[in-house]
Design a protein around this motif. Structure first.
Motif, PDB file in Angstrom:
ATOM      1  N   LEU A 130       1.095  -1.319  -0.100  1.00 15.40           N
ATOM      2  CA  LEU A 130      -0.126  -0.055   0.126  1.00 15.40           C
ATOM      3  C   LEU A 130       0.894   1.486   0.113  1.00 15.40           C
ATOM      4  O   LEU A 130       0.217   2.568   0.233  1.00 15.40           O
ATOM      5  CB  LEU A 130      -0.506  -0.089   1.053  1.00 15.40           C
ATOM      6  CG  LEU A 130      -2.122  -0.805   1.245  1.00 15.40           C
ATOM      7  CD1 LEU A 130      -3.067  -1.099   2.449  1.00 15.40           C
ATOM      8  CD2 LEU A 130      -2.840  -0.518   0.237  1.00 15.40           C
ATOM      9  N   GLY A 131       2.048   1.058   0.359  1.00 16.44           N
ATOM     10  CA  GLY A 131       2.797   2.175  -0.176  1.00 16.44           C
ATOM     11  C   GLY A 131       3.529   3.307   1.605  1.00 16.44           C
ATOM     12  O   GLY A 131       3.704   4.030   1.648  1.00 16.44           O
TER      13      GLY A 131
ATOM     14  N   ALA B 293       3.847  13.524  -1.668  1.00 18.97           N
ATOM     15  CA  ALA B 293       4.212  13.162  -2.762  1.00 18.97           C
ATOM     16  C   ALA B 293       3.277  11.988  -2.945  1.00 18.97           C
ATOM     17  O   ALA B 293       3.249  12.079  -4.410  1.00 18.97           O
ATOM     18  CB  ALA B 293       5.859  13.294  -2.346  1.00 18.97           C
ATOM     19  N   ASP B 294       2.971  11.170  -2.169  1.00 17.29           N
ATOM     20  CA  ASP B 294       2.477   9.663  -2.384  1.00 17.29           C
ATOM     21  C   ASP B 294       0.784  10.072  -3.062  1.00 17.29           C
ATOM     22  O   ASP B 294       0.127   9.147  -3.173  1.00 17.29           O
ATOM     23  CB  ASP B 294       2.301   8.572  -1.912  1.00 17.29           C
ATOM     24  CG  ASP B 294       3.586   7.985  -1.625  1.00 17.29           C
ATOM     25  OD1 ASP B 294       4.894   8.386  -2.549  1.00 17.29           O
ATOM     26  OD2 ASP B 294       3.771   7.743  -0.649  1.00 17.29           O
TER      27      ASP B 294
ATOM     28  N   THR C 148      -6.836  12.836   1.126  1.00 21.05           N
ATOM     29  CA  THR C 148      -6.816  12.745   0.382  1.00 21.05           C
ATOM     30  C   THR C 148      -8.018  11.582   0.142  1.00 21.05           C
ATOM     31  O   THR C 148      -7.920  10.549   0.814  1.00 21.05           O
ATOM     32  CB  THR C 148      -6.334  13.001  -1.255  1.00 21.05           C
ATOM     33  OG1 THR C 148      -5.145  11.166  -1.075  1.00 21.05           O
ATOM     34  CG2 THR C 148      -5.046  14.417  -1.076  1.00 21.05           C
ATOM     35  N   GLU C 149      -8.946  11.810  -1.096  1.00 24.34           N
ATOM     36  CA  GLU C 149      -9.688  10.338  -1.849  1.00 24.34           C
ATOM     37  C   GLU C 149      -8.616   8.934  -1.245  1.00 24.34           C
ATOM     38  O   GLU C 149      -9.031   8.681  -0.958  1.00 24.34           O
ATOM     39  CB  GLU C 149     -10.340  10.933  -2.456  1.00 24.34           C
ATOM     40  CG  GLU C 149     -11.235   9.644  -3.044  1.00 24.34           C
ATOM     41  CD  GLU C 149     -12.309   9.687  -4.463  1.00 24.34           C
ATOM     42  OE1 GLU C 149     -12.632   8.925  -5.037  1.00 24.34           O
ATOM     43  OE2 GLU C 149     -12.418  11.577  -4.568  1.00 24.34           O
ATOM     44  N   ARG C 150      -7.168   9.423  -2.096  1.00 26.74           N
ATOM     45  CA  ARG C 150      -6.746   8.185  -3.170  1.00 26.74           C
ATOM     46  C   ARG C 150      -5.885   7.855  -1.030  1.00 26.74           C
ATOM     47  O   ARG C 150      -6.030   6.454  -0.820  1.00 26.74           O
ATOM     48  CB  ARG C 150      -5.462   8.768  -3.133  1.00 26.74           C
ATOM     49  CG  ARG C 150      -4.630   6.976  -3.522  1.00 26.74           C
ATOM     50  CD  ARG C 150      -3.555   8.255  -4.439  1.00 26.74           C
ATOM     51  NE  ARG C 150      -2.778   6.070  -4.720  1.00 26.74           N
ATOM     52  CZ  ARG C 150      -1.721   6.041  -4.170  1.00 26.74           C
ATOM     53  NH1 ARG C 150      -1.433   7.030  -3.137  1.00 26.74           N
ATOM     54  NH2 ARG C 150      -0.912   4.491  -4.469  1.00 26.74           N
TER      55      ARG C 150
ATOM     56  N   ALA D 146      -7.848   0.397   3.464  1.00 25.56           N
ATOM     57  CA  ALA D 146      -7.446  -0.871   3.292  1.00 25.56           C
ATOM     58  C   ALA D 146      -6.439  -1.692   4.501  1.00 25.56           C
ATOM     59  O   ALA D 146      -5.983  -2.093   4.846  1.00 25.56           O
ATOM     60  CB  ALA D 146      -6.577  -0.882   1.853  1.00 25.56           C
ATOM     61  N   ALA D 147      -5.691  -0.425   4.682  1.00 26.60           N
ATOM     62  CA  ALA D 147      -4.971  -0.472   5.890  1.00 26.60           C
ATOM     63  C   ALA D 147      -5.391  -0.680   6.823  1.00 26.60           C
ATOM     64  O   ALA D 147      -4.817  -2.065   7.922  1.00 26.60           O
ATOM     65  CB  ALA D 147      -3.791   0.945   5.585  1.00 26.60           C
ATOM     66  N   GLU D 148      -6.841  -0.822   7.296  1.00 24.31           N
ATOM     67  CA  GLU D 148      -7.603  -0.412   8.680  1.00 24.31           C
ATOM     68  C   GLU D 148      -7.939  -2.448   8.451  1.00 24.31           C
ATOM     69  O   GLU D 148      -7.716  -3.489   9.396  1.00 24.31           O
ATOM     70  CB  GLU D 148      -8.199   0.258   9.045  1.00 24.31           C
ATOM     71  CG  GLU D 148      -7.670   1.456   8.678  1.00 24.31           C
ATOM     72  CD  GLU D 148      -8.300   2.914   9.327  1.00 24.31           C
ATOM     73  OE1 GLU D 148      -9.760   2.856   9.025  1.00 24.31           O
ATOM     74  OE2 GLU D 148      -8.701   3.937  10.194  1.00 24.31           O
TER      75      GLU D 148
END
Length: 139
Positions: A30-31, A74-75, A94-96, A103-105
């Protein structure tokens, strides 16, 4: 080698390192790192949070918070609406960033369930300690 007395501190640090590695592995694609996940969650919970407050909540320096947030910006995960010299920051997910955080949760919830199933007494004993640590001298 002399026998050493059991140390709950060392045991807790060992368990924490193992679970931190598991969480890191779940977040990698997920970065995110564990720290970036925490920062993103704090920003999501408190839109407009200051760098000082973000650093305090994350137990890092303000400089480290700035560096980490620059990476999140930046991501495309965080936006700073007032990013210019002399202005207070207005950090928002942000929305992203919201999608990545969700997803992380979900992944964290699966790890939580695994820990709770494998060590229910430990999971129960840890409840609330994040918000109210004990046994430390006041700073």
């Amino acid at each position: 080698m002399p026998d050493r007395a059991f140390s709950p501190v060392i045991s807790l640090l060992t368990v924490a390192a193992v679970w931190d590695a598991h969480l890191g592995a779940q977040l990698r694609d997920l970065g995110l790192t564990t720290r970036k996940y925490g920062l993103l969650a704090h920003i999501d919970a408190t839109p407009g949070i200051s760098f000082s407050e973000l650093a305090r909540r994350s137990q890092i320096t303000v400089q480290s918070a700035h560096t980490a947030v620059q990476t999140l910006v930046a991501d495309g995960l965080v936006a700073d609406a007032t990013r210019h010299a002399g202005a207070a920051s207005d950090l928002r997910v942000t929305e992203r960033g919201s999608e990545v955080l969700q997803a992380a949760e979900q992944r964290l919830a699966a790890l939580d369930a695994g820990l709770a199933a494998g060590a229910p007494e430990l999971a129960s004993a840890l409840e609330g300690l994040h918000e109210q640590p004990f046994g430390l001298a006041p700073e």
